[in-house]
Design an enzyme around this catalytic site. Sequence first.
Site, PDB file in Angstrom:
ATOM      1  N   HIS A  57      -1.244  65.570  27.005  1.00 42.40           N
ATOM      2  CA  HIS A  57      -1.956  64.484  27.686  1.00 42.40           C
ATOM      3  C   HIS A  57      -1.042  63.888  28.757  1.00 42.40           C
ATOM      4  O   HIS A  57       0.112  63.566  28.495  1.00 42.40           O
ATOM      5  CB  HIS A  57      -2.366  63.420  26.659  1.00 42.40           C
TER       6      HIS A  57
ATOM      7  N   CYS B  40      -7.386  58.622  24.592  1.00 40.52           N
ATOM      8  CA  CYS B  40      -6.740  59.725  25.314  1.00 40.52           C
ATOM      9  C   CYS B  40      -6.777  61.038  24.530  1.00 40.52           C
ATOM     10  O   CYS B  40      -6.514  62.101  25.087  1.00 40.52           O
ATOM     11  CB  CYS B  40      -5.301  59.367  25.660  1.00 40.52           C
TER      12      CYS B  40
ATOM     13  N   ASN C 235      -2.903  58.940  34.908  1.00 40.00           N
ATOM     14  CA  ASN C 235      -3.366  59.106  33.524  1.00 40.00           C
ATOM     15  C   ASN C 235      -4.876  58.910  33.502  1.00 40.00           C
ATOM     16  O   ASN C 235      -5.359  57.807  33.740  1.00 40.00           O
ATOM     17  CB  ASN C 235      -2.647  58.072  32.649  1.00 40.00           C
TER      18      ASN C 235
HETATM   19  O1  UT7 Z   1      -2.508  57.221  27.755  1.00 41.02           O
HETATM   20  C1  UT7 Z   1      -2.475  56.610  26.515  1.00 41.02           C
HETATM   21  C2  UT7 Z   1      -1.123  56.409  26.036  1.00 41.02           C
HETATM   22  N1  UT7 Z   1      -0.355  55.617  26.958  1.00 41.02           N
HETATM   23  C3  UT7 Z   1       0.901  55.907  27.146  1.00 41.02           C
HETATM   24  O2  UT7 Z   1       1.372  56.874  26.591  1.00 41.02           O
HETATM   25  C4  UT7 Z   1       1.725  54.966  27.982  1.00 41.02           C
HETATM   26  C5  UT7 Z   1       3.126  54.995  27.483  1.00 41.02           C
HETATM   27  N2  UT7 Z   1       4.003  54.030  28.141  1.00 41.02           N
HETATM   28  C6  UT7 Z   1       4.502  54.222  29.373  1.00 41.02           C
HETATM   29  O3  UT7 Z   1       4.171  55.168  30.057  1.00 41.02           O
HETATM   30  C7  UT7 Z   1       5.560  53.256  29.834  1.00 41.02           C
HETATM   31  O4  UT7 Z   1       5.919  52.419  28.774  1.00 41.02           O
HETATM   32  C8  UT7 Z   1       5.152  52.391  31.056  1.00 41.02           C
HETATM   33  C9  UT7 Z   1       5.046  53.267  32.298  1.00 41.02           C
HETATM   34  C10 UT7 Z   1       3.829  51.691  30.775  1.00 41.02           C
HETATM   35  C11 UT7 Z   1       6.231  51.355  31.305  1.00 41.02           C
HETATM   36  O5  UT7 Z   1       7.464  51.997  31.552  1.00 41.02           O
HETATM   37  P1  UT7 Z   1       8.774  51.566  30.725  1.00 41.02           P
HETATM   38  O6  UT7 Z   1       9.852  52.394  31.224  1.00 41.02           O
HETATM   39  O7  UT7 Z   1       8.435  51.650  29.266  1.00 41.02           O
HETATM   40  O8  UT7 Z   1       8.987  50.079  31.182  1.00 41.02           O
HETATM   41  P2  UT7 Z   1       8.988  48.741  30.300  1.00 41.02           P
HETATM   42  O9  UT7 Z   1       7.599  48.372  29.918  1.00 41.02           O
HETATM   43  O10 UT7 Z   1      10.022  48.838  29.230  1.00 41.02           O
HETATM   44  O11 UT7 Z   1       9.476  47.701  31.376  1.00 41.02           O
HETATM   45  C12 UT7 Z   1      10.774  47.806  32.000  1.00 41.02           C
HETATM   46  C13 UT7 Z   1      10.852  46.770  33.118  1.00 41.02           C
HETATM   47  C14 UT7 Z   1      10.385  45.391  32.704  1.00 41.02           C
HETATM   48  O12 UT7 Z   1      11.173  44.437  33.394  1.00 41.02           O
HETATM   49  P3  UT7 Z   1      12.411  43.721  32.654  1.00 41.02           P
HETATM   50  O13 UT7 Z   1      11.826  43.049  31.461  1.00 41.02           O
HETATM   51  O14 UT7 Z   1      13.348  44.844  32.308  1.00 41.02           O
HETATM   52  O15 UT7 Z   1      12.917  42.804  33.700  1.00 41.02           O
HETATM   53  C15 UT7 Z   1       8.969  45.321  33.231  1.00 41.02           C
HETATM   54  O16 UT7 Z   1       8.543  44.000  33.476  1.00 41.02           O
HETATM   55  O17 UT7 Z   1       9.990  47.170  34.197  1.00 41.02           O
HETATM   56  C16 UT7 Z   1       9.087  46.092  34.506  1.00 41.02           C
HETATM   57  N3  UT7 Z   1       7.819  46.697  34.948  1.00 41.02           N
HETATM   58  C17 UT7 Z   1       7.566  47.032  36.217  1.00 41.02           C
HETATM   59  N4  UT7 Z   1       8.296  46.883  37.337  1.00 41.02           N
HETATM   60  C18 UT7 Z   1       7.760  47.328  38.482  1.00 41.02           C
HETATM   61  C19 UT7 Z   1       6.755  47.053  34.180  1.00 41.02           C
HETATM   62  N5  UT7 Z   1       5.811  47.610  34.947  1.00 41.02           N
HETATM   63  C20 UT7 Z   1       6.288  47.590  36.217  1.00 41.02           C
HETATM   64  C21 UT7 Z   1       5.761  48.036  37.448  1.00 41.02           C
HETATM   65  N6  UT7 Z   1       6.533  47.887  38.558  1.00 41.02           N
HETATM   66  N7  UT7 Z   1       4.558  48.606  37.581  1.00 41.02           N
END
Ligand code: UT7
Length: 325
Positions: free
Chosen positions: A244, A115, A274
Site C-alpha cells: 500500500h 487502505c 496515498n
Molecule cells: O494510508 C493509511 C496508513 N497511513 C499511513 O501509513 C501514514 C503513516 N504515517 C506517515 O506517513 C508519517 O507519519 C507522516 C508523513 C504522516 C508524518 O511524517 P513523520 O516523519 O512521522 O513526521 P511527524 O508526524 O513525526 O512530525 C515531525 C515534525 C513535527 O514537527 P516537530 O514537532 O518536530 O517540530 C511536525 O509538526 O514535522 C512536522 N510536520 C510537518 N512539517 C512540514 C508534520 N507534517 C508536516 C508537513 N510539513 N506537512
Amino acid sequence: MSNSRIPAVLTGLGTCLPPRTVTNDDLAQRLETSHEWIHSRTGIAGRRVVDAGTGTAELAAAAGSAALESAGRSSCDLVIVATTTPDRACPATAPQVASAMGLPGAAAFDLSAVCSGFVYGLSVAAAMIGAGTFGSVLVIGAERYSAIVDPQDRGTAVIFGDGAGAVLLERGQESVGQGAVLHTELGSDGTGNELITVPPGERYLRMKGREVYTRAVPTMVESARRVAAAVGWQPEDIDAFVGHQANLRILESVAKRLGLPPERMITNIEEVGNTAAASIPLALASAADRGLLTPGDRVVLTAFGGGLTWGSAALLWPDLRPVHR
Ligand code: UT7
C-alpha cells in the site's frame, strides 16, 4: 483464508485518475509546509484531486469499465467497491457503479477496510469464485479523500489523493498458472481504531501519523512473510512487492526487512500520493506500464491502514495490458 478449490485468476486491470494534479508547491502556498519536507518524508511530489461534482462512484465506474476492457469482457457477475469515501452513507456505491457500467442485475456491494480494502476485496472475490458462487468478480478500489481531508491539516492534506483502480478476477483452469491468486491473509486490530478516524459527528479525517507509521512496518512485514510462507516462497523469492502506497519510507523499510532489493519494491507514490483502497491496483498498473511485471512473476500485495486492518495476497502475474480512463 484457505486456498480456493476453483482457481481465481486475474484477467483485467483498469484505472481512473482525475486529470488535475496538486503539487507540493501548490500546497505550500496555503499550508506551513514545503516540497522538500513532503518529498523527503513521504516520497510524494503530487497527487490527483477531483473537480467539484466528480464523485467516488464515477471514478469507480470508469476504473471498472477499464478493467473489463483490459480483460476483453463486457460483463461480470459481482461488483465489489472497496472505499472509505462513498458519495453517500446509504445506499452502497457498488449498485450505482454496476448500473453506470451497464451491468443490469449484477450483484454489488461495498467493502469498508480503509487502505486494506482492495486486498480484502481480492480475498473475498477469490473465495467466492473458489466456492463456485460467482464466475467473475470486479474488485474496485475507489477513493475521493479530498472530500474528508481537512485542507488546513498538514499531517493529512499532503498525503492523500483521489483515484480508482480495478481488477477483474475470473474462474480459471490452473491453480498455479499465470494470474492465479494463490493465497490471501487478512487481519485487524480494532484497539487502534482511533489512529485513523473521522470522529463521530465530524467531517474530517484525523490521523496519528507517527504511531500509524510505527505499527505499519512490522505488521506489513509479518503479513507479507505469512502469505509467502503459505505458498512455499521465501521472502527473497518475491519478484515484485506491491505494498500500500502510504509513505515511501514505510515501503523501503518493509522491503529492507524482507531482504528484498529496492528494485523489487514497486512504487508510484511520487505521482499519485496515498489513494487508500485504490493504491495497490494503481501501483500494479503503473508497474505493468513500465514493464516491471513479467507474466509468471511471483507478486505479493500487502496493505495496512485504518481499522486497524491489514492483509496480503500472493499471486502469479498474468499476461495483460492495463487500460486507463
Ligand atoms: O494510508 C493509511 C496508513 N497511513 C499511513 O501509513 C501514514 C503513516 N504515517 C506517515 O506517513 C508519517 O507519519 C507522516 C508523513 C504522516 C508524518 O511524517 P513523520 O516523519 O512521522 O513526521 P511527524 O508526524 O513525526 O512530525 C515531525 C515534525 C513535527 O514537527 P516537530 O514537532 O518536530 O517540530 C511536525 O509538526 O514535522 C512536522 N510536520 C510537518 N512539517 C512540514 C508534520 N507534517 C508536516 C508537513 N510539513 N506537512
